[in-house]
Write a protein that holds these residues in place. Structure first.
Motif, short mmCIF file in Angstrom:
data_model
loop_
_atom_site.label_atom_id
_atom_site.label_comp_id
_atom_site.label_asym_id
_atom_site.label_seq_id
_atom_site.Cartn_x
_atom_site.Cartn_y
_atom_site.Cartn_z
N SER A 1 -34.64 88.25 43.02
CA SER A 1 -33.76 87.20 43.51
C SER A 1 -34.29 85.85 43.03
N CYS A 2 -33.38 84.90 42.80
CA CYS A 2 -33.79 83.59 42.27
C CYS A 2 -33.08 82.49 43.06
N ASP A 3 -33.64 81.27 43.02
CA ASP A 3 -33.07 80.22 43.84
C ASP A 3 -32.96 78.88 43.12
N GLU A 4 -32.44 77.90 43.83
CA GLU A 4 -32.16 76.58 43.26
C GLU A 4 -33.41 75.76 42.98
N GLN A 5 -34.54 76.18 43.50
CA GLN A 5 -35.78 75.46 43.23
C GLN A 5 -36.57 76.07 42.08
N GLY A 6 -36.03 77.10 41.44
CA GLY A 6 -36.69 77.71 40.29
C GLY A 6 -37.60 78.86 40.61
N LEU A 7 -37.58 79.35 41.84
CA LEU A 7 -38.45 80.45 42.25
C LEU A 7 -37.75 81.79 42.04
N VAL A 8 -38.50 82.77 41.55
CA VAL A 8 -38.00 84.14 41.41
C VAL A 8 -38.91 85.05 42.22
N ILE A 9 -38.34 85.80 43.15
CA ILE A 9 -39.11 86.72 43.97
C ILE A 9 -38.75 88.15 43.56
N ILE A 10 -39.78 88.97 43.32
CA ILE A 10 -39.60 90.40 43.07
C ILE A 10 -39.98 91.12 44.36
N TRP A 11 -39.00 91.81 44.96
CA TRP A 11 -39.20 92.52 46.22
C TRP A 11 -39.42 94.01 45.94
N LYS A 12 -40.27 94.65 46.73
CA LYS A 12 -40.50 96.09 46.55
C LYS A 12 -39.93 96.86 47.73
N ARG A 13 -39.36 98.01 47.43
CA ARG A 13 -38.76 98.85 48.46
C ARG A 13 -39.84 99.60 49.22
N GLU A 14 -39.60 99.84 50.50
CA GLU A 14 -40.57 100.56 51.30
C GLU A 14 -40.73 101.98 50.79
N GLY A 15 -41.93 102.52 50.97
CA GLY A 15 -42.19 103.89 50.56
C GLY A 15 -42.53 103.99 49.10
N LYS A 16 -42.43 105.19 48.57
CA LYS A 16 -42.79 105.46 47.18
C LYS A 16 -41.85 104.78 46.24
N GLN A 17 -42.38 104.07 45.23
CA GLN A 17 -41.54 103.44 44.22
C GLN A 17 -41.04 104.51 43.26
N GLY A 18 -39.77 104.43 42.95
CA GLY A 18 -39.15 105.41 42.07
C GLY A 18 -37.74 105.63 42.48
N ALA A 19 -37.11 106.61 41.90
CA ALA A 19 -35.71 106.87 42.19
C ALA A 19 -35.53 107.28 43.64
N LEU A 20 -34.43 106.84 44.23
CA LEU A 20 -34.16 107.18 45.63
C LEU A 20 -33.66 108.61 45.71
#
Length: 485
Positions: free
Chosen positions: A466-485
């Motif tokens: 996600s990105c915003d008007e102040q120039g910040l980009v946040i990468i969020w991680k999903r709970e649990g094991k990363q990979g295909a749901l």
């Protein structure tokens, strides 16, 4: 506990713009460390009620130190429940002209010059209530195959994977590479683009793409991810070699207008389309850099959003006067034919359009997701082969001025329900289940300290950007094991 620490993070993010204004790097480090400490606190099993009681005291202390924040309050989603009254009378009147009736409502149909406008008798609530959103029965077997998890559980996020702050102005768009969970690119009004590696850690900026003389409004990856197309307020489109980090070709708008949006032809990446402030939609040949014969079209306002259907035969263009136009396109020649005009909300810009042929096994209708400056995100059903639309549902999203974008979640799965996500001017990222008639918001991410302009999943939904008007980009991680749901 997760909900409590997100509220605490949102409170600090709201005031983050006031911390050491001459040192933006400190603000980024502060909010990152805050997120880490809150996650550790959540795992420790401490009583969440204690922190919840502390929140209003913390808010009073921050307000006493910094004053009232400039941005809107980040209260609960319940306190901002959507009301058609808040949209305004003009919007209601234009909503009355949005969609084709299902035949159960009396309506009047007007056709002229390829345009379709509808008006309904009776309150709009009756129209919305009459729409059957998910056509199938509850799928207990499908839910069991998905592990029995609810859609809220599937879209729960544990926290921030990384924060990028390489841009000095608003980040207008963020997109993961196609079928690639590791790379994400950003465009900014500072005139640059960046390509970042997020997996494996540590996340890094691979390269900066510099050359535009004005803010970059939009970009898109080619299907093979070897080229990025960008468009700018300087009136140029540029093609970038991703591996080399260099510009391959620059194409100037023939009418000298600002270029606001772009899209590759999904079945023929040797063609792309641009939308300009001069009300023009233009198909351009990548190899020659020139517009194709018959590949131009006019709409009523500046073209702010473009999208193709997955087959590449229909193109939708949204303008700054609140209308969506559909075109059919010849895949071989690039010739455009205007077919439909749908007024979403007169005078309110269309800022985002995205199409999906099949959202999930429980919601199979081809659909179009639209953001407009009416404090609502609209979901349409695609009902004709030439791009005709029928309003399906609206979702509450704070948007009156910003160029907010939304998207469908990429995975088609056995989970019951289907999810869409959107940025918002109240600095939150919203997740909505299109299959729920009441309380459709299934998650809300808090952490930005400015309006969130764009959101994007990677291909397996393990990460969200996600990105915003102040120039910040946040990468969020999903709970649990990363990979295909």
């Amino acid at each position: 506990m997760t909900a409590v620490w997100q509220q605490a993070l949102a409170l600090d993010a709201k005031f983050n713009a006031y911390r050491t204004p001459s040192n933006p790097q400190f603000k980024t480090l502060y909010i990152r460390r805050k997120s880490q400490l809150l996650r550790e606190s959540a795992k420790s099993g401490r009583d969440p009620a204690v922190r919840k009681e502390f929140l209003p005291i913390r808010a009073q202390l921050l307000t006493a130190k910094y004053g009232s924040p400039a941005y809107s309050d980040q209260g609960s989603i319940r306190s901002r429940s959507f009301s058609m009254r808040s949209v305004g009378r003009n919007t209601l009147e234009s909503f009355d002209n949005l969609a084709i009736s299902d035949g159960k409502k009396h309506h009047r149909r007007h056709q002229s010059s390829g345009s379709i406008r509808m008006s309904f008798d009776g309150p709009m609530k009756r129209v919305f209530d009459s729409i059957e959103l998910v056509p199938t029965k509850e799928a207990d077997a499908s839910r069991a195959m998905a592990g029995g998890k609810t859609i809220s559980e599937n879209y729960a996020f544990a926290g921030m994977h990384h924060i990028f702050d390489q841009h000095t102005a608003a980040v207008s768009s963020v997109k993961f590479a196609n079928d690639d969970r590791t790379r994400v690119a950003c465009s900014s009004l500072d005139g640059t683009l960046s390509i970042c590696q997020v997996i494996p850690p540590p996340a890094t900026v691979i390269c900066m793409l510099k050359g535009h003389k004005g803010g970059v409004k939009d970009f898109v990856w080619s299907l093979s991810n070897d080229i990025i197309l960008s468009v700018s307020l300087d009136g140029t489109a540029k093609l970038w070699d991703v591996a080399a980090g260099s510009c391959i070709r620059t194409i100037e708008d023939e009418q000298g207008g600002e270029l606001l949006c772009c899209a590759f032809q999904p079945l023929n990446n040797n063609m792309f389309v641009t939308g300009s402030s001069k009300h023009a939609v233009q198909v351009i040949n990548v190899s020659t850099g020139k517009g194709v014969k018959g590949g131009s079209g006019k709409v009523t306002g500046g073209v702010m959003a473009l999208t193709f259907d997955p087959t590449g035969h229909i193109l939708w263009a949204g303008d700054d006067r609140g209308a969506i136009f559909s075109f059919t396109i010849d895949i071989a020649t690039g010739k455009l034919t205007k077919t439909r005009r749908i007024t979403v909300s007169e005078g309110h810009p269309i800022t985002s359009i995205s199409a999906r042929a099949w959202i999930s096994r429980e919601a199979r209708d081809p659909s179009l997701l639209v953001n407009s400056c009416i404090n609502a995100m609209c979901l349409f059903r695609i009902i004709t082969d030439d791009g005709g639309l029928q309003l399906k549902k609206t979702f509450p999203v704070k948007q009156k001025r910003s160029h907010i974008r939304s998207t469908f979640c990429p995975l088609m799965s056995f989970r019951q329900g289907a999810c869409v996500i959107s940025g918002s001017e109240d600095m939150c990222v919203y997740f909505f289940d299109i299959g729920k008639d009441s309380k459709p918001c299934v998650n809300k991410l808090l952490g930005h300290s400015a309006p969130v302009l764009d959101v994007c999943f990677n291909c397996d939904e393990s990460l969200l950007a996600s990105c915003d008007e102040q120039g910040l980009v946040i990468i969020w991680k999903r709970e649990g094991k990363q990979g295909a749901l």
